[in-house]
Design an enzyme around this catalytic site. Structure first.
Site, short mmCIF file in Angstrom:
data_model
loop_
_atom_site.label_atom_id
_atom_site.label_comp_id
_atom_site.label_asym_id
_atom_site.label_seq_id
_atom_site.Cartn_x
_atom_site.Cartn_y
_atom_site.Cartn_z
N SER A 116 0.83 -1.21 0.00
CA SER A 116 0.00 0.00 0.00
C SER A 116 0.86 1.25 0.00
O SER A 116 1.91 1.30 0.66
CB SER A 116 -0.90 0.01 1.23
OG SER A 116 -1.53 1.26 1.41
N TYR A 139 -2.99 -0.10 9.80
CA TYR A 139 -3.06 -0.72 8.48
C TYR A 139 -1.75 -0.49 7.73
O TYR A 139 -1.14 -1.44 7.21
CB TYR A 139 -4.24 -0.14 7.69
CG TYR A 139 -4.21 -0.52 6.22
CD1 TYR A 139 -4.51 -1.80 5.81
CD2 TYR A 139 -3.86 0.43 5.25
CE1 TYR A 139 -4.46 -2.15 4.47
CE2 TYR A 139 -3.81 0.09 3.91
CZ TYR A 139 -4.11 -1.20 3.53
OH TYR A 139 -4.06 -1.55 2.20
N LYS A 177 -17.60 -1.07 -0.60
CA LYS A 177 -16.69 -0.46 0.37
C LYS A 177 -17.32 0.71 1.12
O LYS A 177 -16.74 1.20 2.09
CB LYS A 177 -15.42 0.01 -0.34
CG LYS A 177 -14.59 -1.12 -0.91
CD LYS A 177 -13.38 -0.63 -1.68
CE LYS A 177 -12.37 0.05 -0.78
NZ LYS A 177 -11.16 0.46 -1.51
#
Length: 323
Positions: A116, A139, A177
């Protein structure tokens, strides 16, 4: 057989669609379908078997053989950037990725995984170098930690291991999402419901709606994944366009497709002051030098393809996804 984890999610389901377009049908799709609405992302796709996310981890950690596995696309993760239960996030993201990596390496199976761009924190540099990496939430830290593990193992790894640091991805199959869906999706819904796109006022020296991100169409992400599989290249690479564009550009592309709509600027939230990425732009030199040569869609091109896809699916299907 090809394994795709996170297969009912946004990028994972698009990878399955990309494999189907190549004639691949022997695909083991893996996900956590606690949110059963995600099954709609797989309803029009072809695959040979399904396995729950936790079941795959148990079999991998037991050293089970899973058949003639030719590649693993590992896209599954806890992707909620507001989740601060560090033990949960590390178990779901780091431990799972590490176990699957080790299983693949021991068998010489190509392992292509989702990292990411969040590992870069606030930037300002977005290049695949340790000095540029400063994760700001759990995250991002879990993705950073696994990248660190991959780097440490690379000297003694003979099979392909490749990670992609996704930037701001948008496109088909993201509707489940909700609030985490792309601004392209939200702007489209806002035009449908109220005739206007809502953007933040200026911040960090940027004009109203002028904050810039590297927006990448999901089809381009799929192309990079499949190119990695074909090329056998290993490494950690940015997956962005290398070109930042403004939120105004996205809103203009959406209203241009609809042929109607206005932009309205709303007050910048106090809670985001000092915590908001006003600029991202992938350095794609490493990916280009590794041999990837295809052009990336501009916001205007990508948004047009996306809204065409939504229109073909019909409003009813889109509504089911967005509940």
């Amino acid at each position: 057989m090809i394994i795709v984890t996170g297969a009912a999610g946004f990028i994972g389901s698009n990878i399955v669609a990309g494999l189907n377009a190549r004639g691949e049908r022997d695909i083991l799709v893996v996900d956590d379908l606690s949110d059963g609405r995600k099954c709609l992302n797989l309803a029009d796709l072809d695959f040979s078997d399904y396995l729950e996310y936790d079941d795959l981890l148990a079999r991998v950690e037991a050293g089970d053989e899973l058949g003639d596995v030719t590649a693993v696309f590992h896209q599954g993760a806890c992707s909620d950037t507001t989740e601060w239960d560090g033990r949960y996030v590390m178990d779901r993201n780091y431990r799972y990725s590490k176990s699957l990596h080790d299983w693949c390496v021991a068998r010489g199976v190509p392992f292509i995984y989702a990292s990411s761009a969040s590992v870069y924190g606030m930037g300002p540099d977005f290049v695949e170098q340790r000095a540029a990496e400063r994760p700001l939430n759990m995250y991002a830290f879990s993705k950073f930690a696994f990248d660190q593990y991959v780097r440490a193992q690379s000297a003694k790894t003979n099979s392909q291991v490749a990670g992609l640091r996704y930037f701001n991805v948008y496109g088909p199959r993201e509707q489940h999402k909700g609030k985490m869906a792309s601004v392209a999706w939200h702007f489209s819904r806002q035009i449908e419901e109220g005739g206007e796109c809502r953007l933040f006022e200026g911040s960090d020296g940027y004009d109203d709606g002028g904050q810039r991100r590297d927006f990448i169409y999901v089809g381009d992400c799929v192309d990079v994944n499949l190119w990695l599989l074909d090329s056998g290249v290993s490494g950690i690479f940015n997956c962005g366009t290398g070109r930042s564009q403004t939120f105004n550009d996205v809103a203009d592309a959406v209203t241009g497709w609809y042929g109607r709509g206005e932009k309205r600027y709303i007050e910048f939230p106090e809670s985001l002051v000092g915590r908001y990425q006003s600029f991202t732009q992938a350095d794609v030199n490493a990916l280009r030098e590794a041999g990837y040569g295809r052009a990336f869609a501009t916001v205007d091109e990508g948004v047009r393809r996306y809204l065409d896809w939504l229109a073909e699916r019909g409003a009813a299907d889109a509504t089911h996804h967005s509940e």
